[in-house]
Every structure is written in C-alpha cells, then in structure tokens.
Motif scaffolding. Structure first.
Motif, short mmCIF file in Angstrom:
data_model
loop_
_atom_site.label_atom_id
_atom_site.label_comp_id
_atom_site.label_asym_id
_atom_site.label_seq_id
_atom_site.Cartn_x
_atom_site.Cartn_y
_atom_site.Cartn_z
N UNK A 1 0.85 -1.19 0.00
CA UNK A 1 0.00 0.00 0.00
C UNK A 1 0.88 1.24 0.00
N UNK A 2 0.64 2.13 -0.97
CA UNK A 2 1.34 3.41 -1.04
C UNK A 2 0.31 4.53 -1.02
N UNK A 3 0.45 5.45 -0.08
CA UNK A 3 -0.41 6.64 -0.03
C UNK A 3 0.48 7.81 -0.38
N UNK A 4 0.27 8.38 -1.57
CA UNK A 4 1.25 9.26 -2.19
C UNK A 4 1.24 10.67 -1.61
N UNK A 5 0.09 11.17 -1.22
CA UNK A 5 0.03 12.59 -0.84
C UNK A 5 -0.15 12.77 0.67
N UNK A 6 -1.36 13.01 1.10
CA UNK A 6 -1.59 13.42 2.49
C UNK A 6 -2.70 12.55 3.07
N UNK A 7 -2.54 12.13 4.30
CA UNK A 7 -3.57 11.32 4.93
C UNK A 7 -3.72 11.74 6.39
N UNK A 8 -4.95 11.81 6.83
CA UNK A 8 -5.25 12.12 8.22
C UNK A 8 -5.07 10.85 9.05
N UNK A 9 -4.50 10.98 10.24
CA UNK A 9 -4.08 9.82 11.03
C UNK A 9 -5.23 8.84 11.30
N UNK A 10 -6.44 9.35 11.56
CA UNK A 10 -7.54 8.46 11.87
C UNK A 10 -7.95 7.63 10.66
N UNK A 11 -7.98 8.27 9.48
CA UNK A 11 -8.28 7.53 8.24
C UNK A 11 -7.22 6.48 7.99
N UNK A 12 -5.97 6.83 8.23
CA UNK A 12 -4.86 5.89 8.07
C UNK A 12 -5.06 4.67 8.96
N UNK A 13 -5.36 4.89 10.22
CA UNK A 13 -5.53 3.78 11.15
C UNK A 13 -6.74 2.93 10.78
N UNK A 14 -7.85 3.58 10.42
CA UNK A 14 -9.08 2.84 10.11
C UNK A 14 -8.90 1.86 8.96
N UNK A 15 -8.14 2.28 7.94
CA UNK A 15 -7.99 1.42 6.77
C UNK A 15 -6.85 0.42 6.94
N UNK A 16 -5.69 0.90 7.34
CA UNK A 16 -4.50 0.05 7.36
C UNK A 16 -4.62 -1.08 8.37
N UNK A 17 -5.29 -0.84 9.48
CA UNK A 17 -5.38 -1.87 10.52
C UNK A 17 -6.15 -3.10 10.04
N UNK A 18 -6.93 -2.95 8.96
CA UNK A 18 -7.69 -4.07 8.42
C UNK A 18 -6.95 -4.84 7.33
N UNK A 19 -5.78 -4.35 6.90
CA UNK A 19 -5.04 -5.01 5.83
C UNK A 19 -3.99 -5.94 6.45
N UNK A 20 -4.43 -7.06 6.94
CA UNK A 20 -3.57 -7.91 7.78
C UNK A 20 -2.54 -8.70 6.98
N UNK A 21 -2.64 -8.72 5.66
CA UNK A 21 -1.65 -9.42 4.84
C UNK A 21 -0.62 -8.47 4.25
N UNK A 22 -0.63 -7.23 4.72
CA UNK A 22 0.25 -6.20 4.17
C UNK A 22 1.72 -6.51 4.50
N UNK A 23 2.58 -6.39 3.47
CA UNK A 23 4.01 -6.62 3.64
C UNK A 23 4.82 -5.34 3.47
N UNK A 24 4.33 -4.40 2.66
CA UNK A 24 5.03 -3.14 2.42
C UNK A 24 4.04 -1.99 2.58
N UNK A 25 4.42 -1.01 3.41
CA UNK A 25 3.55 0.13 3.66
C UNK A 25 4.36 1.41 3.47
N UNK A 26 3.83 2.32 2.62
CA UNK A 26 4.52 3.58 2.35
C UNK A 26 3.51 4.73 2.43
#
Length: 571
Positions: free
Chosen positions: A388-413
């Motif tokens: 998962x790559x988020x290229x620009x700007x993300x609010x911390x709560x949105x980041x947590x809400x989505x990323x915490x559900x991607x349990x097979x994630x190997x690379x996060x940027x």
C-alpha cells in the motif's frame, strides 16, 4: 581502511554509483588503480569529452594539446559523453583507443561531418547503447555512393531526440532491442527514415517508444514490411496536437492487432482517438497499461460497450483524475488487475469517493495499490493486498481505520500523515504481523519504544525508510537497539531509500536516459539549424562543409603534470 584487501574494496565499490566512485578514486592512487582496472566499476564511470571553455569557444574546437592527452588515457572507459563539440574526421582517431571499449555513448549538442560520423560508427565495435540529443549532421561534398550504412553488431538500445534524421540513416544492421524517438519535427523525412530503420531492425526490436508532435507518425505503420515486427512494449505520445489533426488511424489499429500475442505493455501520455483506446482495451492481451487519466474517455457508455478484459494485470493512471467515470469504467473493464497506480486524483464529493473506493475494494486480485489519499470512512479489507502506497496526504484516523484491516500487508509507504505518527504506527502494527518494510515521508525519528513495539508486533520487519531529518539525527542508543533487532533505517538521501514512490515511471523516466528526458520539455536550441539540413526541397542550395572548416584550436592552455591526475579529473 588500510587493512582491507583489494577483494574487500571491490565489494564495497560495487555498491557505489558513478559520482561516489569518482570521489573514491581521488582518495589515493591505489584506489584509483583498483577502480580503473575493474570492468564493473568502470561501467559506472563516465568520460566527459568536450572542448575547453566550450561556452566561450565559438569554434567549439579541441586544442591540439587536449587531443594529445586524450590519446594517452590508460583507463578503458565503458561510458562516455561527447558534449558541445564540432567534430571532423581528423578528430575521431584521437579517441579511437577509448571508443573501442565503450558500451554507452551520449552525443549531446554536437555538430559532426558525415565523414566524422562514419568513422565514429566504425570505431564503436562494442557499443550497446547510443543516446543522441540536439545534434546535427553537417553535409559535406561526399559522393552519394559513399553514403552506405555501417553495422553496429553490439547495439541494443538507441535513444534519439531532436537530432538530424540522417544520423539513423547511416546505422546499418544491429541487434537493436529498444528504440526511443522524441522529435519536435516529425516530417516526411522523419517518417521515411524511421520506417526504413524499423524494417531493417524488425527481427530483433522488442521495445518501441515515440514522443512526437505530428500525426504523420501513423504513416509509418501502413507499411506491409512491418508485419514481421513483434513488440513486447510500445509507447506512443502525441503532443501539441488537436483532435482535428488526427486523420485516419486505421493503420495504427491494424498494427496493434498484429502485436496481439507479443505486446505486454502499452503506454501513452497524450490524448488518442477513442478507436485506438477501444482497440487496446478489447482486442489486445497486454498485461500492463500506462495511460493519462485526464485524456481518457469519460463516458461510462464507452466502457460498458467493451467486453471485460481479464488479461490486464497492471494499470497506471498518470496526471490528475478529474472524472469519476474514468476510474469506475476502467475498474469495471479490468476487474482482474493486481496492481493499481493512481498518480493524482481530485477530491470528489463524499458519495463519489465511497463509490470509487468500493470499486477498488471489489478488486479480488489486487496486490499493489498506490493511491493519492484515503477517504475518511475507508475501513474495508482487501484480503490480497500486499503493498500500500499513499502518495500525498492522509489524516491519522483515516490511516488507522484502513491500514489496521489489511492484515496481509508486507510493504507500507505513506508520504505525509497529519497527527501523531508514532502513535498511529504503534496502533496499526498490532495487526500487521507480516509487515517487512515501512516507508514514511513525514519527518520523525523512531524512538526506542517504537522500535521495541515494531519488533514485537512485526517480527518480519527489516527496513524503515525515512525522509532525512538533519536537525534530529538518530542517536547511538536508537542505532544500538535497531542493530539488536536486525532493523535497518535508510534516510531519504540514500541510494536505496524511497524507491517505492517511483512506481509511476514512464518509459522515458529512467536515469540512463537523463539527457534525452531533460530535452523533452524544453525548446530545442538547435532546432532551426536542424530544419535547414532536413528540408530536402532546398538540397540544391545547401552549403556543403569542408573538413578544413573544423581545424583544431591551437590554444595551449591545457596542462596536467601527470596523466593519472588528468584521468582522475576527467570522468
């Protein structure tokens, strides 16, 4: 360092780029000898060949003493650049000993006589890549019978940008696999020259890229002689054109259909007629597409009329996505993609964002997702997502809400997070047990507590990439804990850092073609000169150049006491 043997030093040098190797060779003569005698390190070094004081040298001529020094060079350079020079046939022998070892040559802003160019080609027996930018071939009084092509048996790649078309007319049979042509004057001479050249190289050519300002490019593909050409990669960008200038495009569509079984990647950076897009989407079996989001058809009816394409695995949308129908239509059409890259996207209304995001979540095979931002209510899971790559700007709560559900994630940027970055990382890491790599653009220094949390939550994590923060260097205590955890931190300025954010590169965006790329978006300073030599209708009135017009400059201001000092200075 004195205890390191030559084998150890070569191992270290193998990780350095050309600029770093240059500095290393200046340390002492021993290092200079090791670097100069190794083929791998020499391939990274570049010999710069240009006249002294060329900015003030109207003749752009080499001095006799400068040429004498070049003949004495001991290094076997693999990479050279010929820049801002005016060259006749008498100069080429001075560089013969160097040219016979070259694997790559860049000719930038040069003027060559036909005799000099022929001698140059004959000397390039090992050349694998030729980059030619803003250069002109000056006509001499050579007989037509002397204008035969010259074979380059090792040539595999040619980048040709805004130079005289007659340059490629002299290139004979090669093993060419990659051809990139950028030209601001794609006239009839260009069409005929390129068509003849393509026919000659058709048995080996695999990758073909055009950036031109004329629809006459389509005339190339109406030749029956190109039926044998089978490409794996094709890029076509037409700039400064109106739709009115695009006439019949049936021949390019027919040509693309011929590539149906071999073509793996298609790319364009400009608007093309809908008939070409329809041909690509419905008739080809490409695995990868790079397209301009702002130029694609924006009517859902267009996409709904095409049968779903299950061959495509990678979709890259360049520029800004302004119409939601483009992305929705593309994701409906290519529902088996594994990689999705969206360079920029307008912030749509909430309902539209929800609809777009749901389309992305419904991609059951998606492994890599690069998206400009996350939507506030995004909480869904994409089970197959690995990167998962988020290229620009993300609010911390949105980041947590989505990323915490991607349990097979190997690379996060993530480039920028608004909020407490440390707290957000701690929160999401509790569920990311398979994570191997973290990349952040936000400036922060990992604390000892954060490293211990990551070590416990993400046992496979080995790399963290950070935007360099010189104001707050990493402390020795943090480094010690990282070493104990076998965890490596790369800063933004390092060679390895942040490469994950470069996945939207086009065929033109590679470092080895930097001179060609630099010329693509600038006015060609020599274009008027080129025009004079490319107008066949004026050939009878053309001034022919005599080799004596290119005599050496007798300036005697070039002085080095030691040839090794000169070699260390030159590349």
């Amino acid at each position: 360092m004195d205890k390191l043997n030559e084998y150890n030093l070569l191992d270290i040098f193998s990780y350095l780029d050309g600029e770093s190797l240059k500095k290393a060779s200046l340390v002492n003569k021993s290092w200079n000898r090791i670097i100069s005698s190794n083929a791998a390190t020499m391939k990274k070094l570049k010999l710069s060949i240009f006249p002294e004081d060329y900015k003030f040298n109207k003749k752009r001529a080499f001095s006799k003493k400068q040429l004498e020094v070049f003949t004495m060079l001991k290094r076997k350079y693999k990479n050279a650049i010929l820049d801002e020079a005016r060259i006749n046939r008498n100069i080429i022998p001075k560089f013969k000993n160097q040219f016979k070892y070259l694997c790559q040559l860049e000719i930038i802003n040069c003027e060559l006589t036909e005799a000099a160019y022929k001698r140059l080609l004959i000397s390039l027996v090992t050349l694998e890549k030729l980059i030619m930018v803003d250069s002109i071939l000056l006509s001499t009084n050579a007989k037509e019978s002397d204008k035969h092509s010259i074979e380059l048996p090792s040539l595999k790649s040619l980048v040709f940008a805004n130079s005289s078309w007659r340059f490629i007319q002299y290139i004979g049979k090669t093993k060419l696999q990659v051809l990139k042509i950028h030209h601001n004057l794609f006239n009839e001479i260009g069409v005929n020259s390129v068509k003849q050249f393509l026919v000659q190289q058709s048995s080996t050519l695999k990758e073909l890229a055009f950036r031109v300002n004329s629809a006459s490019i389509f005339k190339i593909f109406d030749s029956n002689e190109l039926k044998e050409l089978r490409l794996s990669q094709f890029a076509l960008t037409l700039f400064d054109l109106n739709q009115n200038t695009l006439q019949s495009v049936d021949n390019i569509s027919d040509f693309l259909v011929l590539q149906k079984e071999s073509l793996q990647h298609f790319e364009t950076g400009s608007s093309l007629p809908e008939t070409i897009y329809e041909c690509i989407f419905s008739k080809l079996q490409v695995k990868s597409l790079t397209l301009p989001a702002n130029f694609l058809p924006n009517q859902l009816l267009f996409y709904n009329a095409i049968r779903r394409n299950e061959h495509l695995k990678k979709l890259v949308l360049l520029n800004e996505l302004k119409e939601e129908n483009v992305l929705i239509g593309m994701l409906d059409l290519f529902n088996k993609i594994e990689e999705l890259y969206i360079q920029h996207m307008r912030l749509f209304e909430h309902e539209v964002c929800e609809r777009i995001f749901q389309k992305i979540v419904d991609l059951n095979h998606l492994k890599i997702l690069k998206i400009p931002f996350l939507f506030p209510s995004a909480e869904a899971t994409i089970p197959t997502l690995k990167t998962l790559q988020i290229e620009e700007f993300v609010e911390s709560q949105s980041f947590e809400n989505f990323v915490i559900n991607q349990r097979n994630l190997e690379n996060l940027a993530v480039k920028w997070i608004d909020g407490d970055l440390t707290e957000s990382i701690e929160t999401v890491s509790a569920q990311l047990h398979l994570l191997k790599k973290l990349s952040f653009g936000s400036e922060f220094i990992p604390t000892i507590r954060l490293i211990e949390v990551l070590r416990n939550n993400c046992p496979k994590l080995r790399v963290i990439e950070l935007l360099k923060n010189e104001a707050e260097p990493i402390t020795e205590e943090v480094l010690r804990v990282m070493n104990e955890s076998m965890l490596h931190v790369y800063t933004y300025s390092s060679v390895n850092a942040m490469k994950i954010f470069d996945e939207c590169k086009t065929v033109w965006d590679f470092e080895e073609d930097n001179y060609a790329i630099a010329s693509l978006n600038t006015d060609m300073t020599m274009q008027n000169i080129v025009n004079e030599f490319e107008d066949e209708t004026d050939n009878e009135d053309m001034d022919f150049y005599d080799e004596d017009d290119f005599d050496f400059d007798d300036d005697d201001n070039f002085d080095f006491d030691d040839i090794e000092d000169f070699e260390m200075f030159m590349f």
